[in-house]
Structures are given as structure tokens and as C-alpha cells.
Write a protein that holds these residues in place. Structure first.
Motif, PDB file in Angstrom:
ATOM      1  N   ALA A 121       0.854  -1.181   0.000  1.00 18.97           N
ATOM      2  CA  ALA A 121       0.000   0.000   0.000  1.00 18.97           C
ATOM      3  C   ALA A 121       0.889   1.229   0.000  1.00 18.97           C
ATOM      4  N   SER A 122       0.428   2.299  -0.584  1.00 24.39           N
ATOM      5  CA  SER A 122       1.267   3.488  -0.593  1.00 24.39           C
ATOM      6  C   SER A 122       1.176   4.155   0.772  1.00 24.39           C
ATOM      7  N   GLY A 123       2.176   4.988   1.079  1.00 26.49           N
ATOM      8  CA  GLY A 123       2.347   5.546   2.417  1.00 26.49           C
ATOM      9  C   GLY A 123       1.114   6.147   3.048  1.00 26.49           C
ATOM     10  N   PRO A 124       0.517   7.165   2.446  1.00 22.82           N
ATOM     11  CA  PRO A 124      -0.591   7.843   3.107  1.00 22.82           C
ATOM     12  C   PRO A 124      -1.744   6.890   3.402  1.00 22.82           C
ATOM     13  N   LYS A 171      -1.424   3.822   4.259  1.00 29.78           N
ATOM     14  CA  LYS A 171      -1.044   3.112   5.474  1.00 29.78           C
ATOM     15  C   LYS A 171      -1.350   3.964   6.685  1.00 29.78           C
ATOM     16  N   PHE A 172      -0.934   5.200   6.625  1.00 27.30           N
ATOM     17  CA  PHE A 172      -1.142   6.079   7.775  1.00 27.30           C
ATOM     18  C   PHE A 172      -2.630   6.274   8.029  1.00 27.30           C
ATOM     19  N   ASP A 173      -3.371   6.383   6.944  1.00 29.80           N
ATOM     20  CA  ASP A 173      -4.819   6.498   7.079  1.00 29.80           C
ATOM     21  C   ASP A 173      -5.397   5.275   7.762  1.00 29.80           C
TER      22      ASP A 173
END
Lengths: 173, 670
Positions: free
Chosen positions: A12-15, A17-19
């Protein structure tokens, strides 16, 4: 605690993941008592528990980061270092041990260039861990590759398994 | 007649009178059961297994975790219990770094004392322990994991009394250790340097960090003039280092001993405490009249100040802007003494002697080192002063008392009671009430603000206006009050916060208390010291008046602000990595965008901001030109949410502001 780890979502792309960390916290209503399931869910997202994310979880739950670190280091399930894309868990419980699990471990380490300290290959493809017992003693010795159990392993069979995955990954790229 | 409920302890009937556990009851019967992990102020942990007793019909049980029941028959020292205790100690000793002769805790070490008491003369077990590095990153505390017995006293005091939790258990089994978050150094985490962990530690695993060597060096440098300032709480505790009963007031002998060590002059921090009273009370009366920035929090406790900077950025304007008495002394001494003593400023060395470990951190704050030269050069704890006196071979108990030097040694009782919880409030009241009523006080004592409770309240009505005061010690109590203020449901006007139990007299730099009565005795002694002084109100101190006339000018004036006041800053709790949101490592070639995800910014919507910015970056396919990261605390909490783009810090940031700044940064990049 679950023994098998569901396959991590394809890079998954970074943001995102953070989401999803934020969503996980939301799902557990920011309850400090749910720290363990929260960390499990976070680890499924990142394949390990990055320090920054643990700090974030601590802040969001209003618990000291040292407490989160304490929980994360208490359970062997949690990883503080990034794990490889494929996790090999070799059982070294009593039954597997007497059925020669150690030669399998040695063969895998040799083949992957790993040792007791370095458990993940530099290309981040494999992580090799031992576990105390997978509860499949009748099938000993047992090797789990991600969430699939491989029974009655030999050093040669284990190495072959690993090579198969590598070939598959290479052709996928 | 109702028969009194009793427990039979070693054949004697002992009445149950509200004791929470067998341990309290056994100790009431004057049997000193050994313990590592039991402290009456902390929760019960039951881990050290030393307080075992034989309970008839039940077997061997931990006395600390067993409530007393009527009719219980217990024995405290059977052969079996004796053997268990000795093996427990032996096992602890096997993995303990046995450097006793060179350990600073040596004389006060519980492990050593218990090994001797329980007759452990040999350790039969092999050490499994791998030496771990000693952590001396903190200016206040040294952490030596090789001496830890895992009793958890430090973990619980930090959590329960201070509400911080800077250290906790990590790992498990033979690898278990007490560590700051992520195994970082103590100097890099949210520790406020109060040192209570060290005060509770039974061994040398956590100890105050000494500065003795630097002081000896300065004392032996013929170019330097070394002067001392002594905090109020030191005088009633120092003699405990020499075996005296707690609470003995030794001001005169202490001065004599410090002079014998080679100090040029010995002054009193109580003098600048008097000065603090004038400045802080004036500040309070101004705020009260205008009705702004209330309640006013006191600012003399450096651990509280760091705590507030880390956890309550929105309350920083409510802290009194007064420097602590230690720092007021430092800046005043460096301003007036060089001329008086005929030395250059850089050759005047100010050593403060404090009951406190956090003062070591405070003295190192950059704002207290104008042009890089510290106002206070060294901070010694009471323990360290005791050690220097011992090292010099002085017979402390036989010293002829000497008096403090003038003018910075002259003090009133108001400055002395600063060392007790409630003392600052009382000293301020002695000034403020007189000021408001416009006539001398009939009685200088304000017993309403005295006491032992960790959270006390008092209210006074002056000329029809009510002033409500809260007095707290222990930061967990401070948190309760600060949360109320933050939520807008507090009606306090003045809040006194001391971090250590009982105030400075219970500081972590004080001699290790032999029992729970030590603090009480020190408190009483400070109030007696006040009674025995000729003056009790800071405004009556003639040298304070003179000091304003000759050096400072007006109370609260420009020079006063420069010399006696300070400012506070938001402070992040942990040093640590940012959470990268894009793939791969950050690149200097890309524009760096950092969105603060610390508590204050999170509450103000930094998550949405983060999301909007990453969406913007993706939408415009800027992934190769921009790195978006969440970072922990940009130390701008009062003005959050904070976004940092390149070098620009954007406060009260919105997506529009951030987008504009990002576009600009990208234009520059091209």
C-alpha cells in the motif's frame, strides 16, 4: 493471539497506510485497553511496528510510549524491524526439534545468507524465524511459509520451497 | 464488649486497625519484613517475594498482597521462609554487577543491606547477565541497568506519582529490563528529571548524576572565586548524611563546612526566594486585577516547568514568568558579585546546593546561559555536598556554626518555607494580603495552605474579592488540576505545583530517607526555622529593598524582567523518527513537507491536513518532487496545526495556506 498472519496488503502506498492506522484507532475507539489488537492490526499494515507509528499510537491512546514499547517487546509476534515480504516460521517445538528441525534451519540460513542476528534478507524478500510450537506436532518437522503449513520438511525440500517463491517473484517483476 | 479483631503474628496478637495488608500489620508489630518492591505510596506489585509469611492453613504468602483477616495465624521467620528469602537474594546478586565499593549507592543500598541482614555470604549461581551500557545522557540521572533488580519501584513512581511513565518494563524473561521508550536514552525522552525513580530505587541502578569533580576543580583553581547558594530544604536534611535524626536544622554548621571546603562565600537561595515572592505576587495581583491569564501557576519547580512545556502547551501563558529562585540567584550573582568581589564575570563560579536533580537540567537551559556562560555553573545535590564534606574529612557534627554571607545570604522565613509544599503559596499570601489590605498582617501564618495531602485547596476573601488557591505535589495531581483548567472548569486563581512528595524537602537529591517519617520531620523543621527567624515576610527583607534600589530598579520593571523573568517553550516528548508517508527515503532534492501529528496538532485536525496534502501531491503527480511526512511535535503546539514546508514553519495552518506555500517552494525549486 492469532498464529497466522494474514498476507499483508500488496504494498500500500504511504498515506494509505497512515490512514489505515487512523482507521484502526478509530475502530477501537482510542481505548488504551485495546492496545494489543491495535498493534496487531498496525503490524498487518506495515509488516512490523515502526517506532514513529508506535509513538503515534501512544499519543493517540494517551499512554506513555514506554508502555507501548514494553508491550511490543514482550510478545514475540510483534516485530520492531521490517519483515521480509515472505515470512518463514520454522517450528522448533519439542516434536519438531527431535525430528531434526535444526538441520532445516541451518540449511535455510546458509541458503539465504542469514544468521541468528540477521533474520531478513537484504532484498526484503524473506524473513526466517523460529517459533516454539505451531501445534502441528503430528506433521513434524513443520515450516510455515506466510500462512501455509508445510509438513514433514527436509533441508532440501525447504530450500526448494524458497527457490520456488523467489522464481515466482522474479518472473512477476 | 466487642472483641477486637486480631492477627496472631509469631505468637503475639496484633489488632487490625485498618491496615491494608499483612505487611503493614507486621511492621506495626515492629517486625521489619524485608521488601524491595513495596512502598506505601505506590500500588502493590508483589514481585520481590521477600515479604513472605507462613499463613496457618494457607501456606506461604506475600504479606504485601494479602489483606489481614481476623484470627489469622502467621509466622514471619520459619526455616523455610528464611531459605526462600536467601535464595531470592542470592539469585538477584548473581546477576547484579557487584561493584559495591565504587557504587554511589553503596551506603544506602537496600540489596547490600538485605544481603548482610539475611546472612547471604556466598553466591552459588553463575551470572547469565550480559553487561549493558550505562546511560548517562540525562543531566540529572544516571541509569545503570547492570544494577537493576527489576522491582519496578521506579516504573510505578514515574507512572503513579508523576503520571509520566518515562520508563517501563520491556522485553521478557531473562531479557526483561526497565527502559525508556524504544530503548532510547533517558536524556532523549519525556523524563522531567525529578529523580524520584532514583529516590525509590533500592540499588544503584538509578542515581543522581554527580557534579562533584567539576566543583573540586573550580575550588582548586586560584583564578576562580567560587560561591555557593543553598536551597531551603538542604539545611534540614544534610545532617542525615552524617547519621543524625531527620529534621535537624544545621544551617550554621553547613555554612562552616562549605567554607572549609574552600568556597569564598556562602549565600542563601532563600534570599532570591524572597525576591521571587515579590515578583510573583506582584505579577499575580496584576493578573487578578485585570482578570487575565488566570489561574497563575507557580514556576519555581523545574520538573513541573518541563512537564508543562511537554504536556500543556496551551497553559504556558498561565505559568508565572518568574525564574526559579535558583536562576534568579544565578543571574543576580553574576550581575552584581563580580564587581563586589573584584573578579571577572567568567571567573565567578556559582554553585547551587539543591535538594533536587531537576535543577541540574534547569541550570543547563540555554536561556539561563546568556552568551553561552551559565548563570549557575554547577548544581550539587544535598547528597553530593554530604559526600564532599566526607571526602574532605570534615567532622560535620563537631563544626562550629558560621553565618551566611551578606547581602545575598539574608533571608526571611517566607523564603525558607519555599522548601515545603504550600510554602510558596504561604509566602505569596504574606506579601499579597498585606498589599491588598494596606495594613500589616496580624498573623503571618496561613495554616490553611499547609498540610500533607497531594491536592489541597484554600480560599481567602480580601476586600470582598475571593482568591482561591490549589496546592499540589506529585505531577499526577498537577495533571488533575491542569486538565480542569484546560477544560475551563477550574475556579482557582493561584496554583502551586511541586513535583516531589511534600515539596522540595522530598526532593530526589536529598539523603535517602531511612523511613517514612523523614519527610515529615524535615517539613516541621523548616516551619520551625521560619519561626526562629526575626523576619517572616519577604517585603520586610531590608536587603531585598536595597537590592531593588541599587540594582534592579522597579518591581516588575525592565531590569527586573531581564534579570528575574523568563519564557517557556513547547517541548517535544521524544526525539524520534518521522513517519514517512511516501515510499523510499527522504531526498534532499525534493521539497520536504512535514505535518505535525503531535497531540495538540492532531486535535486541531492535522490528520485531515495530511490527507489533503498527500491527495494534492498525488493529484498533480508531484511524488517525485515532494516528500510528505508526519512528524512528532514541531514544538509549536500553541499555534497548531503546524506544517513545515522546506524551512518555512506555517502555524495555524490550513490546506489553502499549505498549498500556497508548497506551490511557492516548488516554483523556487525549479
Amino acid at each position: 493471539m492469532e498464529l497466522t498472519q494474514s498476507r499483508p496488503p500488496a504494498a500500500a502506498s504511504g498515506p494509505d497506510k497512515f490512514d489505515s492506522v487512523c482507521a484502526i484507532l478509530e475502530r477501537y475507539s482510542y481505548q488504551p485497553a485495546k492496545l494489543i489488537p491495535i498493534l496487531q492490526a498496525v503490524q498487518n499494515e506495515y509488516r512490523y511496528l515502526p517506532e514513529g507509528v508506535m509513538t503515534y499510537v501512544a499519543t493517540a491512546l494517551k499512554v506513555p510510549p514506554a508502555r507501548v514499547f514494553g508491550v511490543a517487546t514482550f510478545y514475540t509476534y510483534f516485530a520492531l524491524e521490517p519483515k521480509g515480504k515472505h515470512v518463514l516460521r520454522l517450528c522448533d517445538g519439542t516434536a519438531c526439534h527431535v525430528k531434526q528441525s535444526i538441520p532445516i534451519l541451518e540449511a535455510l540460513r546458509r541458503h539465504l545468507g542469514l544468521d541468528e542476528k540477521n533474520k531478513t534478507t537484504p532484498d526484503m524478500l524473506f524473513t526466517l524465524d523460529t517459533v516454539a510450537c505451531l501445534g502441528a506436532c503430528g506433521l513434524a518437522p513443520v515450516l510455515m511459509v506466510d500462512d501455509v503449513v508445510h509438513s514433514r520438511m527436509t533441508p532440501a525440500a525447504a530450500v526448494k520451497l524458497v527457490d520456488k517463491i523467489r522464481t515466482r517473484e522474479q518472473s512477476a517483476n | 464488649m466487642i472483641k477486637q479483631a486480631t492477627v496472631t503474628i509469631d505468637g503475639r496478637d496484633v489488632p487490625i486497625e485498618g491496615e491494608r495488608n499483612l505487611l503493614e500489620l507486621v511492621r506495626k508489630a515492629h517486625i521489619e519484613l524485608p521488601t524491595f518492591c513495596y512502598h506505601s505510596e505506590l500500588s502493590i506489585y508483589g514481585a520481590c517475594r521477600l515479604c513472605l509469611v507462613q499463613v496457618e492453613g494457607r501456606g506461604i504468602m506475600g504479606a504485601c498482597s494479602t489483606p489481614p483477616e481476623p484470627g489469622m495465624q502467621i509466622r514471619t521467620s520459619t526455616l523455610e521462609i528464611r531459605e526462600i528469602r536467601r535464595i531470592t537474594l542470592e539469585l538477584l546478586l548473581a546477576n547484579h554487577e557487584g561493584s559495591c565499593p565504587t557504587c554511589t549507592k553503596s551506603a544506602d543500598c537496600k540489596l547490600q543491606a538485605l544481603a548482610r541482614r539475611l546472612g547471604v555470604e556466598k553466591v552459588r549461581f553463575k551470572a547469565l547477565h550480559q553487561p549493558a551500557p550505562v546511560d548517562d545522557s540525562s543531566p540529572s540521572i544516571i541509569r545503570d541497568p547492570n544494577k537493576c533488580v527489576l522491582c519496578g519501584d521506579c516504573v510505578r513512581v514515574c507512572n503513579e506519582i508523576q503520571g509520566i511513565g518515562a520508563i517501563d518494563f520491556a522485553y521478557r524473561g531473562s531479557q526483561a529490563a526497565v527502559l525508556p521508550a524504544f530503548g532510547k536514552n533517558l536524556g532523549d525522552v519525556e523524563c522531567v528529571n525529578c529523580g524520584q525513580c532514583a529516590a525509590f530505587c533500592p540499588t544503584g541502578a538509578l542515581t543522581p548524576k554527580p557534579e562533584i569533580e567539576g566543583v573540586w576543580k573550580a575550588l582548586n583553581d586560584p583564578k576562580k572565586k567560587v560561591v555557593a547558594q543553598i536551597a531551603p530544604a538542604v539545611r534540614v536534611a544534610l545532617s542525615e548524611c552524617f547519621g543524625a535524626t531527620p529534621g535537624e536544622d544545621t544551617t550554621g554548621r553547613m555554612v562552616a563546612a562549605i567554607k572549609a571546603l574552600g568556597f569564598a562565600a556562602v549565600y542563601d537561595t532563600s534570599f532570591t526566594a524572597d525576591l521571587t515572592v515579590i515578583e510573583e505576587a506582584t505579577e499575580f495581583l496584576q493578573r487578578k486585577t485585570k482578570g487575565e491569564r488566570l489561574p497563575q501557576f507557580t514556576s519555581c519547580c523545574p520538573a513541573w516547568v518541563k512537564y508543562a512545556e511537554q504536556y500543556y502547551p496551551e497553559l504556558l501563558p498561565n505559568l508565572s514568568s518568574c525564574k526559579s529562585p535558583q536562576q534568579m540567584f544565578g543571574s543576580l550573582a553574576k550581575d552584581i558579585l563580580p564587581k563586589q568581589m573584584g573578579v571577572m564575570r567568567q571567573d565567578l563560579v556559582v554553585v547551587s546546593i539543591m535538594p533536587c536533580t531537576a535543577k541540574k537540567f534547569e541550570a543547563r537551559r540555554p536561556e539561563f546561559a546568556p552568551d553561552g556562560e551559565r548563570d549557575v555553573d554547577f548544581v550539587l545535590t544535598t547528597q553530593e555536598l554530604g559526600r564532599m564534606i566526607q571526602e574532605a574529612g570534615l567532622d560535620f557534627r563537631a563544626m562550629e556554626p558560621e553565618s551566611l554571607d551578606m547581602p545575598l545570604g539574608f533571608h526571611t522565613g517566607a523564603g525558607v518555607i519555599f522548601g515545603n509544599s504550600g510554602g510558596v503559596s504561604e509566602a505569596v499570601l504574606r506579601y499579597a494580603v498585606e498589599k491588598v489590605l494596606g495594613k500589616p498582617l496580624d498573623k503571618v501564618d496561613f495554616p490553611q495552605v499547609r498540610g500533607e495531602g497531594g491536592l489541597r485547596e484554600a480560599a481567602f476573601t480580601l476586600n470582598g474579592t475571593t482568591v482561591k488557591i490549589a496546592i499540589v505535589h506529585g505531577l499526577a495531581n498537577a495533571k488533575i488540576v491542569a486538565d480542569k483548567v484546560k477544560a475551563g472548569v477550574s475556579d482557582y486563581d493561584l496554583i502551586e505545583v511541586m513535583t516531589c512528595p511534600g515539596g522540595c524537602i522530598g526532593g530526589a537529591g536529598q539523603p535517602v530517607p531511612k523511613n517514612g517519617q523523614s519527610r515529615r520531620a524535615r517539613t516541621r523543621s523548616l516551619y520551625e526555622n521560619d519561626k526562629n527567624l526575626p523576619l517572616h515576610k519577604s517585603q520586610d527583607n531590608p536587603f531585598i529593598t536595597q537590592c531593588y534600589e541599587r540594582h534592579i530598579g522597579e518591581v516588575g520593571g525592565e531590569k527586573a524582567h531581564h534579570l528575574l523573568h523568563t519564557h517557556y517553550q513547547n517541548r517535544r516528548r521524544l526525539s524520534g523518527p518521522e513517519i514517512p508517508l511516501g515510499e523510499g527515503p527522504a531526498s534532499a532534492a525534493r521539497v520536504q513537507v512535514k505535518v505535525c501529528a503531535g497531540t495538540a496538532c492532531f486535535v486541531r485536525g492535522s490528520q485531515k491536513l495530511l490527507h489533503a496534502l498527500t491527495a494534492y501531491v498525488e493529484e498533480r503527480s508531484l511524488q517525485n518532487a515532494v516528500d510528505v511526512r508526519a512528524n512528532f511535535c514541531s514544538e509549536q503546539c500553541g499555534n497548531g496545526p503546524t506544517v513545515i514546508i522546506g524551512e518555512d514553519v506555517l502555524q495555524h495552518c490550513t490546506f489553502e495556506i499549505a498549498r500556497e506555500a508548497l506551490d511557492q517552494a516548488l516554483a523556487v525549486q525549479k
